[in-house]
Design an enzyme around this catalytic site. Structure first.
Site, PDB file in Angstrom:
ATOM      1  CE  LYS A 115      -4.451  -1.440   1.846  1.00 62.20           C
ATOM      2  NZ  LYS A 115      -5.545  -1.082   2.744  1.00 62.20           N
ATOM      3  CE  LYS A 217      -8.454 -10.223  -2.737  1.00 59.40           C
ATOM      4  NZ  LYS A 217      -7.848 -10.086  -1.409  1.00 59.40           N
ATOM      5  CE  LYS A 220     -13.098  -2.654  -0.207  1.00 62.21           C
ATOM      6  NZ  LYS A 220     -13.823  -2.947   1.023  1.00 62.21           N
TER       7      LYS A 220
END
Ligand code: TRP
Length: 355
Positions: A115, A217, A220
């Site tokens: 991240k 994956k 969202k």
């Protein structure tokens, strides 16, 4: 003195829309677990802000995730559904864990490395300390089991490391105050305050991949809405997305081996198996040798049958704002009472004066 009943805690971040991956990977398992455990399910709004969140969107998503938990079948009367920021104990215990955990432990976390990317110096300090807050989420309730996906296993190991170091650093004091419980740490029996929490991984994890790219994956944050089935999608949207899902030109193979190197086929077969509650082998036995023009409509029907009622329930619950507020308020109060008992003991163990 502590409860030995298995207690489950899990959390989901209110960022973006919930989708099929969240349902098959997490929510659906939580619904099953509530039958034989005492459960706390938390919308972790304070984890969300470790990266920038638009305030209005954070607020909306927090309510949506709470509505989704109930719509999927979590009994908010029997168990506890709440948002993290409603209970001050999470942040209070996280601070204490920041002083127990070592910087090196945090630096090793793969989620932080992913991240933070190349510009680590510019990541928020909260992003580095994220696992410490996660350990606090779990341990402020002294939860014994946490259902998580594979990607969270490292954070759970760190949670155990933090619990073990706390138990060890303060072992004399914990003993003097009579606040310990006997527990197994490897081969040794130790007297600790915090349990060494175990992950609960439900069989082979259902990893749901993007409908546009079987190697990524389902997410969202994917800019293409066609890449995912949102839990709020209606029947038309669900069927359309499955019809448009990327595939390859070959018919479906009749065995699992034949799925190798065919990520899109593998993903759709996995989704079918998970939604139908059968093995992938059985799906192959039924559809092996058939074209996607046969398989996709069957999958679309199944997905509509299983997901459309959840979407309808989510819309119904989300429209009843007073109800969602009441669920969260009640959950927050009950969670807060448990957390405060733990924090009182923790302050005493450490020697903090507190109130
Ligand atoms: N880190 C988890 C995720 O991104 C969310 C989370 C926060 C969590 N606290 C937790 C999960 C405690 C389990 C237990 O998926």
């Amino acid at each position: 003195m502590t409860t030995s009943l298995p207690r489950i805690f899990s959390g989901v971040q209110p960022t973006g829309n919930l989708h099929l991956g969240n349902y098959l990977g997490a929510l659906r398992n939580w619904v099953k677990l509530q039958h034989d455990h005492e459960c706390l399910f938390c919308v972790v709004d304070q984890h969300a802000i470790t990266t920038w969140q638009d305030p209005a969107e954070l607020h909306r998503a927090t309510l949506e995730v709470a509505a989704a938990m109930v719509a999927c079948g979590i009994d908010a009367g029997k168990h506890i559904v709440f948002n993290q920021s409603a209970v001050p104990g999470h942040a209070q215990l996280a601070w204490i864990f920041n002083c127990v955990a070592r910087i090196g432990w945090m630096n090793r976390m793969t989620q932080f490395k992913d991240k933070a990317g190349k510009d680590r110096e510019n990541a928020s300090l909260g992003l580095l300390a994220y696992p410490s807050l996660m350990a606090a989420d779990i341990l402020v309730y002294r939860a014994t089991h946490v259902p998580v996906g594979d990607d969270q296993k490292q954070h759970l190991e760190l949670t155990r490391d933090i619990a073990a170091k706390f138990n060890n650093d303060f072992s004399a004091r914990i003993g003097d105050l009579g606040l310990g419980v006997e527990m197994q740490a490897g081969d040794e029996t130790v007297n600790g305050f915090f349990p060494l929490t175990e992950p609960l991984i439900d069989g082979p994890a259902t990893r749901v991949m993007s409908l546009r790219d079987g190697t990524k994956k389902m997410s969202k944050s994917d800019p293409s809405d066609l890449s995912r089935i949102n839990l709020t999608d209606d029947e038309d949207a669900i069927s359309k997305k499955i019809r448009k899902a990327k595939t390859d030109p070959e018919p479906l193979p009749s065995g699992l081996d034949g799925l190798k190197g065919r990520p899109e086929a593998e993903n759709l077969v996995g989704i079918y198996a998970a939604l139908a509650g059968i093995s992938r082998e059985r799906v192959m036995a039924e559809f092996g040798g058939q074209q996607f023009s046969v398989f996709k409509p069957a999958l679309a029907d199944l997905a509509v049958e299983k997901l459309a009622p959840i979407a309808a329930e989510m819309r119904r619950i989300s429209d009843d704002r007073a109800y969602v507020d009441a669920v969260l308020r009640d959950g927050g109060e009950r969670a807060g009472a448990i957390a405060e008992r733990t924090m009182k003991d923790v302050r005493e163990i450490i020697g903090l004066l507190g109130d």
